[in-house]
Design a protein around this motif. Structure first.
Motif, PDB file in Angstrom:
ATOM      1  N   SER A  25      -7.032  14.210  -0.979  1.00 23.53           N
ATOM      2  CA  SER A  25      -5.740  13.554  -1.212  1.00 23.53           C
ATOM      3  C   SER A  25      -5.262  12.754   0.010  1.00 23.53           C
ATOM      4  N   ARG A  26      -5.780  13.112   1.186  1.00 24.97           N
ATOM      5  CA  ARG A  26      -5.317  12.379   2.377  1.00 24.97           C
ATOM      6  C   ARG A  26      -6.280  11.240   2.763  1.00 24.97           C
ATOM      7  N   THR A  69      -5.205   4.614  -2.013  1.00 28.04           N
ATOM      8  CA  THR A  69      -4.792   5.776  -1.223  1.00 28.04           C
ATOM      9  C   THR A  69      -4.798   7.014  -2.096  1.00 28.04           C
ATOM     10  N   ALA A  71      -3.250  10.846  -3.139  1.00 28.18           N
ATOM     11  CA  ALA A  71      -1.862  11.234  -3.437  1.00 28.18           C
ATOM     12  C   ALA A  71      -1.098  11.683  -2.189  1.00 28.18           C
ATOM     13  N   GLY A  72      -1.843  12.187  -1.177  1.00 25.76           N
ATOM     14  CA  GLY A  72      -1.166  12.711   0.008  1.00 25.76           C
ATOM     15  C   GLY A  72      -0.856  11.663   1.068  1.00 25.76           C
ATOM     16  N   THR A  74       1.382   8.847   1.995  1.00 27.84           N
ATOM     17  CA  THR A  74       2.609   8.183   1.551  1.00 27.84           C
ATOM     18  C   THR A  74       3.056   7.089   2.528  1.00 27.84           C
ATOM     19  N   ASN A  75       2.433   7.058   3.697  1.00 28.84           N
ATOM     20  CA  ASN A  75       2.865   6.078   4.712  1.00 28.84           C
ATOM     21  C   ASN A  75       2.138   4.740   4.581  1.00 28.84           C
ATOM     22  N   LYS A  77       0.345   1.695   1.936  1.00 27.26           N
ATOM     23  CA  LYS A  77       0.263   1.232   0.543  1.00 27.26           C
ATOM     24  C   LYS A  77      -0.767   0.120   0.447  1.00 27.26           C
ATOM     25  N   ASP A 149      -3.211   9.486   6.534  1.00 29.17           N
ATOM     26  CA  ASP A 149      -1.769   9.558   6.823  1.00 29.17           C
ATOM     27  C   ASP A 149      -1.529   9.715   8.314  1.00 29.17           C
TER      28      ASP A 149
END
Ligand code: NAD
Ligand code: ZN
Length: 390
Positions: A25-26, A69, A71-72, A74-75, A77, A149
Motif C-alpha cells: 500500500s505504500r 500510488t 492506498a497508503g 496520501t502525500n 498524486k 510516502d
C-alpha cells in the motif's frame, strides 16, 4: 517496458521486462523522465559487488512522474514530479527517527547476507544487488518505489530535470562527506577523487566555510573542471606529484584538517601497496583496493577527520589503523542519509547557490546504456556523468 539489466561482469543490456506493479500500500509507480549512471554502478559493472543476479535492473539515480500510488500514499498524486533517494527508508524505525535514514531497519527484505557480513543490515538500495534488498533500479521506463510516502521529494515547477536529478544521490553524498568534516573557520580539506562525488564534496566544503580545499586525482579533465568551478581550489595530480609532500607544504607542515575519500574500493595507484591490491583483487584474494583511503589516513593532520563517502565492500588489506590510532583521527562514513539532505539542498539549488548540472558530460538515450557503461568505465577523461532519457 525497457530497462537496463545486468548480466555479469562487463555485460549490461537493454531488455524488455514486465512493467512494475504496486505490491504494497505504500508503493508508488514512477514513470522515469531522467536517470543517470553513477560511479557506484561501475562497481557492479566491474563485478566487485556480490549477490547480483542475471537480469537485475540497474540504476539508483532517477526521477520522474508519479503514475500510480498505493492506498497508503496520501502525500503524492498522479502527475507529481519527484526525485527519489537511492536509499529506501521506512520513516518510522529507531534509525529513521534519528535521521540515520540509510540505516533503516525495515526496508531490506533480505537482511541475512549483510547481517552475516556486517552484524546488522543497513537500508535497502535501488538496483544494487540482492544483499541490498534486490529492488529493481530506475534505469528503466518505470520503477516501483517502496515507502513512497517517505522518500520521493516533490519538485516545484520551473526547475529542469537535470538541475535536480543529482539530489537522488551524488549531491547529498558530496555534501554529507563535507559536513562530516565538521569544518571550522580557516580549515583545510583534502578530497581524493575528482569524480562527481568529489566535485560535489569540493563545492560543499567551500559552502560550509573551508578556507583551503585540495583535490587529488590523475584525470586531467576532472582536475580542470574542479579548477573552473572553484576558483580557489588547489589540484594535485597523483601521477606527477607527491601527494603527501604537497599537502604537507600547502598546510604549513601540519597536514589537512580533514581528508575526504571520494574514490572508494577501486582506487588506482602505482605505489607497492596499490599494485599488491590490484594483484590480490584480480585473483579474488582481496575484496577492495583501498589505496586512496590509506593515503588519506597517512596525510591527515593529527586529531583530524577522515570522511569516507567512497564505497567499500569487504575486508581491507594492510589497513593503516596504527596511523589512525597514533594520530587520534576521527572517522565518519557510510551511505548517505539522503532524506535529511534533499530538502535543504533543493533549496540551495532554488536559491542559485549551486547548479548541479556542471558534472554532466553526456546526454544519451536509455538504449545507449551498454555503450555508455563501457565508455565511462574505460575513459574517465571524456566520460564523467552520463544522463539517460528513456
Ligand atoms: P568515479 O568513478 O566517477 O570517480 C572516482 C575518481 O577517483 C576518478 O576520477 C578516479 O580517477 C579517482 N581516483 C582513482 N584512484 C585515485 C587515487 N588513488 N587518488 C585520487 N583519486 C583517485 O565515481 P563517483 O561517481 O565520483 O563516486 C566516487 C565514490 O563514491 C565511489 O566509490 C562511489 O561508489 C561512491 N558513492 C558513495 C555514495 C554513498 O552513499 N556513500 C553515493 C554515491 C557514490
Ligand atoms: Zn550513486
Amino acid at each position: 517496458m525497457k530497462a537496463v539489466c545486468w548480466f555479469g561482469k562487463h555485460d549490461v543490456r537493454v531488455e524488455n521486462v514486465p512493467d512494475p506493479q504496486i505490491l504494497n500500500s505504500r508503493d508508488a509507480i514512477i514513470k522515469i523522465t531522467t536517470t543517470a549512471i553513477c560511479g557506484s554502478d561501475l562497481h557492479l559493472y566491474n563485478g566487485y559487488i556480490p549477490t547480483m543476479e542475471a537480469g537485475d535492473i540497474l540504476g539508483h539515480e532517477f526521477m520522474g512522474e508519479v503514475v500510480e500510488t498505493g492506498a497508503g500514499v496520501t502525500n503524492l498524486k498522479k502527475g507529481d514530479r519527484v526525485v527519489v533517494p537511492f536509499t529506501i527508508s521506512c520513516g518510522a524505525c529507531f534509525f529513521c527517527e534519528r535521521a540515520l535514514w540509510s540505516l533503516c531497519d525495515n526496508s531490506n527484505p533480505k537482511p541475512e547476507m549483510l547481517e552475516t557480513l556486517e552484524g546488522y543490515s543497513g537500508s535497502a538500495l535501488f538496483g544494487y544487488s540482492h544483499m541490498y534488498g534486490g529492488f529493481a533500479g530506475g534505469q528503466a521506463e518505470y520503477v516501483r518505489v517502496p515507502f513512497a510516502d517517505v522518500g520521493p521529494l516533490k519538485i516545484p515547477d520551473g526547475l529542469e530535470d537535470e538541475q535536480v536529478l543529482f539530489l537522488s544521490d551524488i549531491f547529498p553524498t558530496g555534501y554529507m562527506a563535507a559536513e562530516n568534516c565538521n569544518i571550522q573557520q580557516g580549515d583545510s580539506v583534502a578530497v581524493w577523487g575528482a569524480g562527481p562525488v568529489g566535485q560535489f564534496a569540493v563545492k560543499s566544503a567551500f559552502l560550509l566555510g573551508a578556507e583551503k580545499v585540495f583535490v587529488i586525482d590523475h584525470i586531467p579533465e576532472r582536475l580542470e573542471l574542479a579548477e573552473r568551478e572553484n576558483p580557489n581550489v588547489i589540484t594535485i595530480n597523483f601521477d606527477t606529484e607527491e601527494v603527501y609532500e604537497k599537502l604537507r607544504d600547502l598546510t604549513g607542515g601540519r597536514g589537512p584538517d580533514s581528508c575526504i575519500d571520494a574514490v572508494g574500493l577501486e582506487a588506482h595507484g602505482t605505489s607497492p601497496d596499490a599494485i599488491l591490491d590490484r594483484v590480490k583483487a584480480a585473483v579474488y584474494l582481496a575484496t577492495d583496493r583501498p589505496h586512496a583511503l590509506r593515503q588519506a589516513i597517512f596525510c591527515c593532520r593529527k586529531g583530524g577527520t577522515v570522511s569516507v563517502p567512497g564505497v567499500y565492500g569487504g575486508f581491507l588489506d594492510k589497513f593503516n589503523f596504527g596511523a589512525a590510532f597514533g594520530k587520534g583521527l576521527t572517522f565518519k562514513m557510510g551511505q548517505t542519509h539522503m532524506h535529511k539532505y534533499m530538502p535543504p539542498l533543493l533549496e540551495a539549488i532554488q536559491e542559485g547557490k549551486i547548479d548541479p548540472t556542471f558534472v554532466i558530460s553526456h546526454r544519451l538515450n536509455l538504449d545507449e546504456a551498454p555503450d555508455a557503461y563501457k565508455n565511462f568505465n574505460e575513459d574517465k577523461n571524456t566520460w564523467r556523468k552520463v544522463v539517460l532519457k528513456p
